[in-house]
Design a protein around this motif. Structure first.
Motif, mmCIF file in Angstrom:
data_model
loop_
_atom_site.group_PDB
_atom_site.id
_atom_site.type_symbol
_atom_site.label_atom_id
_atom_site.label_comp_id
_atom_site.label_asym_id
_atom_site.label_seq_id
_atom_site.Cartn_x
_atom_site.Cartn_y
_atom_site.Cartn_z
ATOM 1 N N VAL A 176 0.824 -1.211 0.000
ATOM 2 C CA VAL A 176 0.000 0.000 0.000
ATOM 3 C C VAL A 176 0.859 1.263 0.000
ATOM 4 O O VAL A 176 0.335 2.361 -0.188
ATOM 5 C CB VAL A 176 -0.993 0.023 1.180
ATOM 6 N N SER A 177 2.170 1.122 0.204
ATOM 7 C CA SER A 177 3.077 2.270 0.114
ATOM 8 C C SER A 177 3.803 2.311 -1.222
ATOM 9 O O SER A 177 4.678 3.154 -1.432
ATOM 10 C CB SER A 177 4.107 2.221 1.253
ATOM 11 N N SER A 178 3.445 1.429 -2.137
ATOM 12 C CA SER A 178 4.130 1.314 -3.423
ATOM 13 C C SER A 178 3.803 2.473 -4.371
ATOM 14 O O SER A 178 2.640 2.853 -4.517
ATOM 15 C CB SER A 178 3.735 -0.009 -4.096
ATOM 16 N N VAL A 179 4.833 3.002 -5.053
ATOM 17 C CA VAL A 179 4.588 4.035 -6.063
ATOM 18 C C VAL A 179 3.813 3.455 -7.239
ATOM 19 O O VAL A 179 3.057 4.159 -7.910
ATOM 20 C CB VAL A 179 5.909 4.667 -6.558
ATOM 21 N N GLY A 180 3.992 2.158 -7.492
ATOM 22 C CA GLY A 180 3.238 1.504 -8.557
ATOM 23 C C GLY A 180 1.758 1.437 -8.232
ATOM 24 O O GLY A 180 0.904 1.739 -9.068
ATOM 25 N N TYR A 181 1.442 1.050 -6.997
ATOM 26 C CA TYR A 181 0.046 0.987 -6.590
ATOM 27 C C TYR A 181 -0.586 2.379 -6.593
ATOM 28 O O TYR A 181 -1.764 2.547 -6.921
ATOM 29 C CB TYR A 181 -0.074 0.366 -5.195
ATOM 30 N N ALA A 182 0.196 3.391 -6.208
ATOM 31 C CA ALA A 182 -0.314 4.768 -6.227
ATOM 32 C C ALA A 182 -0.658 5.182 -7.656
ATOM 33 O O ALA A 182 -1.669 5.857 -7.887
ATOM 34 C CB ALA A 182 0.719 5.710 -5.624
ATOM 35 N N LYS A 183 0.171 4.769 -8.625
ATOM 36 C CA LYS A 183 -0.110 5.091 -10.026
ATOM 37 C C LYS A 183 -1.342 4.353 -10.511
ATOM 38 O O LYS A 183 -2.192 4.928 -11.217
ATOM 39 C CB LYS A 183 1.099 4.723 -10.903
ATOM 40 N N ALA A 184 -1.487 3.086 -10.131
ATOM 41 C CA ALA A 184 -2.673 2.321 -10.519
ATOM 42 C C ALA A 184 -3.930 2.962 -9.947
ATOM 43 O O ALA A 184 -4.968 3.044 -10.612
ATOM 44 C CB ALA A 184 -2.545 0.877 -10.043
ATOM 45 N N LYS A 185 -3.845 3.416 -8.709
ATOM 46 C CA LYS A 185 -4.968 4.093 -8.047
ATOM 47 C C LYS A 185 -5.360 5.344 -8.836
ATOM 48 O O LYS A 185 -6.539 5.613 -9.068
ATOM 49 C CB LYS A 185 -4.549 4.454 -6.628
ATOM 50 N N GLU A 186 -4.369 6.123 -9.232
ATOM 51 C CA GLU A 186 -4.607 7.349 -10.005
ATOM 52 C C GLU A 186 -5.243 7.042 -11.360
ATOM 53 O O GLU A 186 -6.201 7.698 -11.777
ATOM 54 C CB GLU A 186 -3.267 8.071 -10.196
ATOM 55 N N LEU A 187 -4.714 6.027 -12.044
ATOM 56 C CA LEU A 187 -5.234 5.664 -13.372
ATOM 57 C C LEU A 187 -6.676 5.177 -13.284
ATOM 58 O O LEU A 187 -7.512 5.515 -14.124
ATOM 59 C CB LEU A 187 -4.346 4.586 -13.993
ATOM 60 N N LEU A 188 -6.962 4.374 -12.261
ATOM 61 C CA LEU A 188 -8.317 3.869 -12.096
ATOM 62 C C LEU A 188 -9.288 5.009 -11.836
ATOM 63 O O LEU A 188 -10.365 5.081 -12.433
ATOM 64 C CB LEU A 188 -8.359 2.859 -10.939
ATOM 65 N N ALA A 189 -8.903 5.926 -10.945
ATOM 66 C CA ALA A 189 -9.768 7.049 -10.588
ATOM 67 C C ALA A 189 -10.014 7.979 -11.771
ATOM 68 O O ALA A 189 -11.078 8.603 -11.872
ATOM 69 C CB ALA A 189 -9.163 7.822 -9.426
ATOM 70 N N SER A 190 -9.058 8.069 -12.690
ATOM 71 C CA SER A 190 -9.189 8.959 -13.846
ATOM 72 C C SER A 190 -10.071 8.378 -14.946
ATOM 73 O O SER A 190 -10.325 9.039 -15.948
ATOM 74 C CB SER A 190 -7.807 9.283 -14.412
ATOM 75 N N GLY A 191 -10.517 7.127 -14.774
ATOM 76 C CA GLY A 191 -11.364 6.497 -15.779
ATOM 77 C C GLY A 191 -10.598 5.875 -16.928
ATOM 78 O O GLY A 191 -11.158 5.597 -17.990
ATOM 79 N N GLU A 192 -9.316 5.619 -16.710
ATOM 80 C CA GLU A 192 -8.462 5.099 -17.776
ATOM 81 C C GLU A 192 -8.979 3.780 -18.351
ATOM 82 O O GLU A 192 -8.821 3.515 -19.535
ATOM 83 C CB GLU A 192 -7.046 4.899 -17.235
ATOM 84 N N ILE A 193 -9.611 2.948 -17.529
ATOM 85 C CA ILE A 193 -10.129 1.664 -18.034
ATOM 86 C C ILE A 193 -11.662 1.603 -17.932
ATOM 87 O O ILE A 193 -12.244 0.528 -17.915
ATOM 88 C CB ILE A 193 -9.500 0.469 -17.290
ATOM 89 N N GLY A 194 -12.295 2.767 -17.866
ATOM 90 C CA GLY A 194 -13.757 2.790 -17.766
ATOM 91 C C GLY A 194 -14.212 2.432 -16.364
ATOM 92 O O GLY A 194 -13.517 2.686 -15.381
ATOM 93 N N ASN A 195 -15.365 1.818 -16.272
ATOM 94 C CA ASN A 195 -15.918 1.433 -14.972
ATOM 95 C C ASN A 195 -15.394 0.071 -14.536
ATOM 96 O O ASN A 195 -15.520 -0.915 -15.269
ATOM 97 C CB ASN A 195 -17.442 1.396 -15.036
ATOM 98 N N LEU A 196 -14.830 0.021 -13.353
ATOM 99 C CA LEU A 196 -14.333 -1.240 -12.793
ATOM 100 C C LEU A 196 -15.487 -2.211 -12.588
ATOM 101 O O LEU A 196 -16.560 -1.828 -12.122
ATOM 102 C CB LEU A 196 -13.655 -0.967 -11.451
ATOM 103 N N ASN A 197 -15.284 -3.494 -12.952
ATOM 104 C CA ASN A 197 -16.326 -4.492 -12.702
ATOM 105 C C ASN A 197 -15.774 -5.793 -12.121
ATOM 106 O O ASN A 197 -16.528 -6.617 -11.617
ATOM 107 C CB ASN A 197 -17.137 -4.780 -13.972
#
Length: 465
Positions: A176-197
């Motif tokens: 949870v302190s990973s810079v990679g996970y932080a980037k994934a969190k940002e990408l998901l929130a920005s709608g990069e892959i649409g709606n999570l299902n």
């Protein structure tokens, strides 16, 4: 006659197959991927060492060694004492840090020391809650290895004590302190892959060490392990070297694959999605290879349903651990959305996009070829008049890969976060409540496995239903 019928049937099936494959090229066309783009994640490593923090380690096994060596890389952190029940590890601690290092086999003696500000609790799962409560009561900051507790009911007292103590309490799921996970969190929130299902999460292994068959010292005995103290918080049991050194494999002491590895997948998923937890949990497992006396399975899968919320749409989480995986082992979380996938592989992120064609599917593996020929021609003409070729095809989008900087350590980031919180009073990234929200579903997977029932959980009240 029979041979003729067989030949005719073969010709028919061949023609249907050929027609289907040929005509499928339009609606189900695989699109050519553009070359993947690779980006290095930006990361500024900032350490602050305004105040000295002296630490004690309780449980100096494999994880205790790893945690201590990482913690000591943070400037201003000093070792003040080590506790372990096994006399051989106490001896080893003095070999590593000198004969003057304070060592003990009784963790309460370590907690009584005024020169210790914080403790790293790296013990058997069954001891997590009791030692944490004692440490907080003694005014120590706590870094507690995952899972936070051995039983769900223990979590409430730990959360209450952590909140009331005014001390920092961080749970040790370092991803949870990973810079990679932080980037994934940002990408998901920005709608990069649409709606999570859906989220697919796996952590497979293929080794005896990965399956917890750690080497047992040749002097293991009830005396050298202080067995009577070891079982103080459990039902009484006769000395068993496996249960002391392979404790993860036994439900009376550890939490199996769920507490060891599901917990990482859950805490990572919760961090990236901002989720507070699932509402239904089901898990199943089996003994596939490591039939060594353990009573926790070596292959396990779970399905959890996350409700629709302000933070995310409803999604299903599939978790899996396979200790005899022919892949050689891998750790992957896939966040699957309506327009693509974010693959989280360690600290590296890959974004794959799949945009559905604007036009509806028509032809190929479809019912059209079963209609009369005249109707097929008419409907094909109408379809082609309504939709352009571009509208019937998926868009060609190249993968984007985000890589962590060379030598990056999320483990070090997690400890930096812990010590910064001690010095500054800021919140940690994984407090007791966050840790419990990951631990409870993981432990519920064990409950589901043994009871063969679906477990209902209320993520808002953090209570079993």
């Amino acid at each position: 006659m029979k041979n003729n019928n067989k030949n005719a049937r073969r010709r028919f099936l061949y023609q249907i197959g050929a027609t289907t494959l040929a005509s499928a090229a339009t609606p189900f066309a695989s699109f050519a991927q553009e070359k993947a783009e690779e980006r290095i994640l930006r990361y500024d490593k900032i350490f602050s060492a305004n105040d000295k923090v002296r630490i004690g380690v309780i449980g100096y096994g494999v994880q205790g060694h790893f945690d201590l060596s990482t913690a000591l890389k943070v400037p201003g952190v000093e070792l003040a004492g080590i506790c372990d029940l096994y006399s051989g590890r106490v001896e080893r601690a003095k070999e590593e840090f000198g004969k003057d290092l304070y060592t003990t086999r009784n963790y309460k003696d370590l907690l009584d020391r005024d020169d210790i500000d914080a403790v790293l609790i790296c013990t058997t799962d069954v001891w997590h809650a009791q030692i944490t409560l004692d440490a907080l009561a003694k005014g120590k900051h706590v870094y507690l290895e995952k899972p936070m507790v051995h039983k769900i009911e223990e979590g409430y007292a730990v959360m209450k004590a952590a909140k009331a103590s005014g001390k920092v309490c961080q749970i040790g799921s370092q991803r949870v302190s990973s810079v990679g996970y932080a980037k994934a969190k940002e990408l998901l929130a920005s709608g990069e892959i649409g709606n999570l299902n859906m989220v697919n999460a796996m952590w497979d292994r293929q080794s005896s060490i990965g399956a917890w068959e750690y080497t047992i010292p040749n002097d293991a005995s009830a005396e050298t392990t202080d067995w009577e103290t070891f079982i103080e918080v459990t039902d009484k049991m006769a000395f068993d070297a496996k249960k002391f050194f392979w404790w993860r494999a036994f439900k009376e002491l550890g939490t199996g694959v769920a507490g060891d590895l599901y917990i990482h997948l859950l805490s990572g998923t919760h961090f990236m999605t901002n989720s507070i937890g699932p509402e239904s949990i089901y898990s199943t497992g089996q003994f596939s290879y490591w039939k060594d006396g353990r009573n926790m399975p070596d292959v396990m899968s779970g399905v959890m349903q996350y409700p629709d919320s302000d933070e995310h749409p409803a999604f299903q989480l599939n978790v899996r651990v396979n200790f005899i995986s022919g892949t050689g082992g891998k750790e992957v979380i896939e966040l699957i959305g309506s327009k693509g996938v974010i693959q989280v592989n360690g600290n590296d992120i890959t974004v794959k996009k799949n945009i559905m064609p604007e036009a509806p599917g028509f032809g190929g593996y479809d019912s059209v070829f079963t209609f009369p020929e005249r109707m097929q021609e008419q409907m094909t003409k109408e379809y082609n008049a309504k939709w352009t070729k571009e509208q019937t095809q998926r868009k060609a989008i190249g993968d984007v890969i985000y890589k962590a900087p060379e030598g990056y350590s999320d483990h070090l980031d997690h400890f930096t976060n812990f010590f910064d919180a001690i010095r500054s009073g800021k919140e940690v990234v994984e407090d007791a409540e966050f840790g419990f929200r990951a631990a409870a579903p993981a432990l519920s997977c064990n409950d589901s496995y043994f009871s063969k029932k679906i477990i209902q959980w209320d993520p808002k009240t953090m209570k079993l239903v």
